[in-house]
Design a protein around this motif. Sequence first.
Motif, PDB file in Angstrom:
ATOM      1  N   ASP A 190     -10.918  -5.380  -2.945  1.00  0.00           N
ATOM      2  CA  ASP A 190      -9.495  -5.067  -2.870  1.00  0.00           C
ATOM      3  C   ASP A 190      -9.069  -4.728  -1.455  1.00  0.00           C
ATOM      4  O   ASP A 190      -7.995  -5.095  -1.003  1.00  0.00           O
ATOM      5  CB  ASP A 190      -9.156  -3.917  -3.826  1.00  0.00           C
ATOM      6  N   GLU A 191      -9.934  -4.017  -0.739  1.00  0.00           N
ATOM      7  CA  GLU A 191      -9.582  -3.542   0.604  1.00  0.00           C
ATOM      8  C   GLU A 191     -10.772  -3.765   1.520  1.00  0.00           C
ATOM      9  O   GLU A 191     -11.906  -3.423   1.188  1.00  0.00           O
ATOM     10  CB  GLU A 191      -9.230  -2.048   0.543  1.00  0.00           C
ATOM     11  N   VAL A 244      -6.005  -6.574   1.476  1.00  0.00           N
ATOM     12  CA  VAL A 244      -5.608  -6.144   2.813  1.00  0.00           C
ATOM     13  C   VAL A 244      -6.839  -6.009   3.693  1.00  0.00           C
ATOM     14  O   VAL A 244      -7.900  -5.564   3.242  1.00  0.00           O
ATOM     15  CB  VAL A 244      -4.833  -4.804   2.788  1.00  0.00           C
ATOM     16  N   ASP A 245      -6.705  -6.391   4.948  1.00  0.00           N
ATOM     17  CA  ASP A 245      -7.760  -6.250   5.945  1.00  0.00           C
ATOM     18  C   ASP A 245      -7.339  -5.146   6.903  1.00  0.00           C
ATOM     19  O   ASP A 245      -6.432  -5.321   7.706  1.00  0.00           O
ATOM     20  CB  ASP A 245      -7.944  -7.577   6.691  1.00  0.00           C
ATOM     21  N   SER A 280      -3.356   0.664  -3.584  1.00  0.00           N
ATOM     22  CA  SER A 280      -2.749  -0.663  -3.674  1.00  0.00           C
ATOM     23  C   SER A 280      -1.675  -0.703  -4.756  1.00  0.00           C
ATOM     24  O   SER A 280      -1.858  -0.192  -5.858  1.00  0.00           O
ATOM     25  CB  SER A 280      -3.815  -1.710  -3.977  1.00  0.00           C
ATOM     26  N   SER A 318     -12.030  -2.347   4.652  1.00  0.00           N
ATOM     27  CA  SER A 318     -11.738  -1.224   5.531  1.00  0.00           C
ATOM     28  C   SER A 318     -12.669  -1.160   6.732  1.00  0.00           C
ATOM     29  O   SER A 318     -12.212  -1.146   7.872  1.00  0.00           O
ATOM     30  CB  SER A 318     -11.789   0.086   4.752  1.00  0.00           C
ATOM     31  N   LEU A 376       0.815  -1.207   0.000  1.00  0.00           N
ATOM     32  CA  LEU A 376       0.000   0.000   0.000  1.00  0.00           C
ATOM     33  C   LEU A 376       0.849   1.256   0.000  1.00  0.00           C
ATOM     34  O   LEU A 376       1.883   1.324   0.668  1.00  0.00           O
ATOM     35  CB  LEU A 376      -0.909   0.034   1.238  1.00  0.00           C
ATOM     36  N   LEU A 395      -5.841   4.832   0.724  1.00  0.00           N
ATOM     37  CA  LEU A 395      -4.928   3.709   0.581  1.00  0.00           C
ATOM     38  C   LEU A 395      -4.861   3.323  -0.895  1.00  0.00           C
ATOM     39  O   LEU A 395      -5.894   3.068  -1.514  1.00  0.00           O
ATOM     40  CB  LEU A 395      -5.408   2.526   1.412  1.00  0.00           C
ATOM     41  N   ALA A 444      -9.808 -10.367   0.625  1.00  0.00           N
ATOM     42  CA  ALA A 444      -9.338  -9.013   0.340  1.00  0.00           C
ATOM     43  C   ALA A 444      -7.824  -9.023   0.244  1.00  0.00           C
ATOM     44  O   ALA A 444      -7.152  -9.879   0.829  1.00  0.00           O
ATOM     45  CB  ALA A 444      -9.790  -8.045   1.430  1.00  0.00           C
TER      46      ALA A 444
END
Length: 879
Positions: A166-167, A196-197, A56, A169, A40, A54, A194
Amino acid sequence: MMDPLRTKREETDTVVWSGTWVARRLGVGLEGDERLPALLGLALRRNPKRAHLLVSNVLGKHVPQSPAVVYEAGYGLGVRVRALLGDEEAARAVVLGYAETATAVGHCVADGVALAPYLHSTRRPVPGVARAGGFEEAHSHATSHLLLPGDPRLLARPGPLILVDDEFSTGSTVLNTIRDLHRIYPRERYVIVALVDMRSPEDQDRLESFAREIGARVDLVALASGRVSLPEGVLEKGQALVARYERETPAAPAPDAAAGPVRRVVLEWPEGVPDGGRHGFLPAHRELLEAALPTMAARIADALGDGPAGPAGPAGPAGPDGGGPAPRRILVLGFEELMYAPLRLGTALERLTDAEVRYSTTTRSPVLAVDDPGYAIRTRIVFPAHDDPADGPGERYAYNIAGAGFDAVVAVVDSAADTPALHAPGGLLAGLAAHTPNLLLAVVPSHIPEGAAMPPEPSSEPSSEPSSVSSPEPLPAPVPGPQPVPAPQPVPGPVSLPGSLPDPLRGPAFSSYAPDEVGWLLQDLSDAELEAPTEEREEAIQSGGAHYAESLPLEYQPSAEYQRLFHTALTESAARIARAVGTVTETVLAERSPRPVLVSLARAGTPVGVLMRRWAQHRHGVELPHYAVSIVRGRGIDANALRWLRQHHDPADVVFVDGWTGKGAITRELTAALSAFDGFRPEIAVLADPGGCVRTYGTREDFLIPSACLNSTVSGLISRTVLRADLVGPDDFHGAKFYRELADADVSGHFLDTVAARFDEVVPAVAAEVGKLLAMDRAPTWEGWAAVERISEEYGIHDMNLVKPGVGETTRVLLRRVPWKILARKGAGSDLDHVRLLAEQRGVPVEEVGELPYSCVGLIHPRYTRGATGADGRAVTSL
């Protein structure tokens, strides 16, 4: 996995994290998994809730990246999901990705799972394809999602639903999706995937509680996890920083010239393979695509070898055909939701050539660009939308391409987006041509869903029972090796249902309006018990246990004080309403057929349609046909009502009518619903358009239309419409009730007569206003939608359906829902007297705010339970 930050061009920048610029100025940091800085970066955007963004490095949306890195990120997650589920459950599953950002990563996850079909949500309604569902994504720049599987049984597969974004959040988008789909297609297991978590502990608890509530298991798979650390005052500092840089570094103007040296390459896309997962993508499709990718990549490489030498460094090796030097740095650029096809072309090209290949796509999301190696969005190309989007024109963006040293760009679009606007001066191709000497256009055929349904999953026990439409069969399990795909069938025509339809209902048998004022394309459900206490309805609606159209609120009986407010408001605003009626009616008469057919959206649109009909008769002696039909958010317009209209009128003559716009949800609903019906124009004429959602309106001011103050007693004694499976069959109109017992309180005729009595005095003003409107650009601005997005985030609601802007919608919140609080614009006058009175009666706080594009906004309680609001439905003052 390859290092997602290192490219030949940015080797000198790899020691600098692409979030450094934001981190140093705002003190924002990433905490958690040590891989987060590689995955990120950070950027800034103008946003009232969260200034930082954020970005990616492995998504391939904003940051050009190696196609192999992007593909492996999603594919590896899919392999982990398959291991988690086991092959048997994976073969029963379906993978769902989110538009627009996660369409490719969802597809890659499905490739890793290998055994399950794939579907992604879309913002593009497609003619001939019925909608299987939809939901809202509150944080997105464009929030409304449609689910349009070519086979409606795809989502009814009994196995796990794998949701890919993708994310991760806050989890709100996933909760919205599961809530909406679980009501229609309940299942025992969900897997959330995802890159990113980044959820807070509170958001993690919220998802766990929701899973327990619906009785399903929910697993989570991500590349990395952590959280964003935010110092005090970061929002205000971020907003000031964005404002400063937008002033100092305005966006570069688009090139005036049309796209110059753009060459096309014919891909020979494999027949029968969809361009992506908009309507479903099966494992068999994947096998066919894999077999065709090398040939398509070779055609691109051959075409690129014909191009001029790149600008950087000495000439490269000769092209495949012995022509000019082959490019050394190639970008494969996708288009919004069309991410997977260009990604796979990029992976194949990367294997075939020695050149450095990168992949990214265009996007709807506006982000501040700062040319600094420690900032994630270095440059920005701005261009107008070129695919005739259903929500109207607007700016689109391509990031980190300008000045990136690409000596060749391969722009990949689907055929629906290969329009004159793509090639026009200032369009995408012209913008790209200004930054590369070698521009190639590849067009993937837009997929037409097959007309035939897919066969059922094999069963060990044969059955002689026919398959049920209400309980669809699952899709077939995959068979190893390439599978034949049926040839595409023609696009289905308008929905055609068997059986004859009844004539419209008319007063006095149904409604207190005169029989010639309106014909109701509804069925009479007056004898059905449909009313429920407000707090019980809200609890069922927000928990996903029921849709709002499956019941009716108890009819509000106004107090004497409230009735006096209504009559005062009507007296004071009658001329203003008459002027708006005249303006919108004259605009319709000028731009549509000599005798348009008015079709009101029941019920708020019905009094407006009657008034428009009266104006046309009074001023021009024209008797306009007028009907009322039902449209339901999330369920669409009454298909049988449209069928009746088609049988009796030219669809081109139909003008849909409503009272006002809020954020534009019904406008979008109508656009999506009419995509399956040829001839009808997806436009609405309204009295007031404070949301900037339509092009035909009486005014764009947010003012009190007194018909919004009451329910049935100002709308011909008709309830709001009802759509419930046990009451409305496939050949029935939607339903409504006629409250005959409220005749003594009925002011429907009084409202109409009071406004119509002011027609003559407003004629000069109407003529002047219509002249100006017909000469100006009235394209929707969607300012209301943007405002609701901001309010949803600013107040931590994260569900746009719970934000109701404008006087009319706020009144509905107070009359029918469980309100949390009312936002009132400072200085709003008597237009809000009835709102303040209702709020006082229900114990709802009214908060005055400075900058508000509406007179007021009603917020439905975002976490409603009886414990939160009390059994009497009175709202608490804070969460």
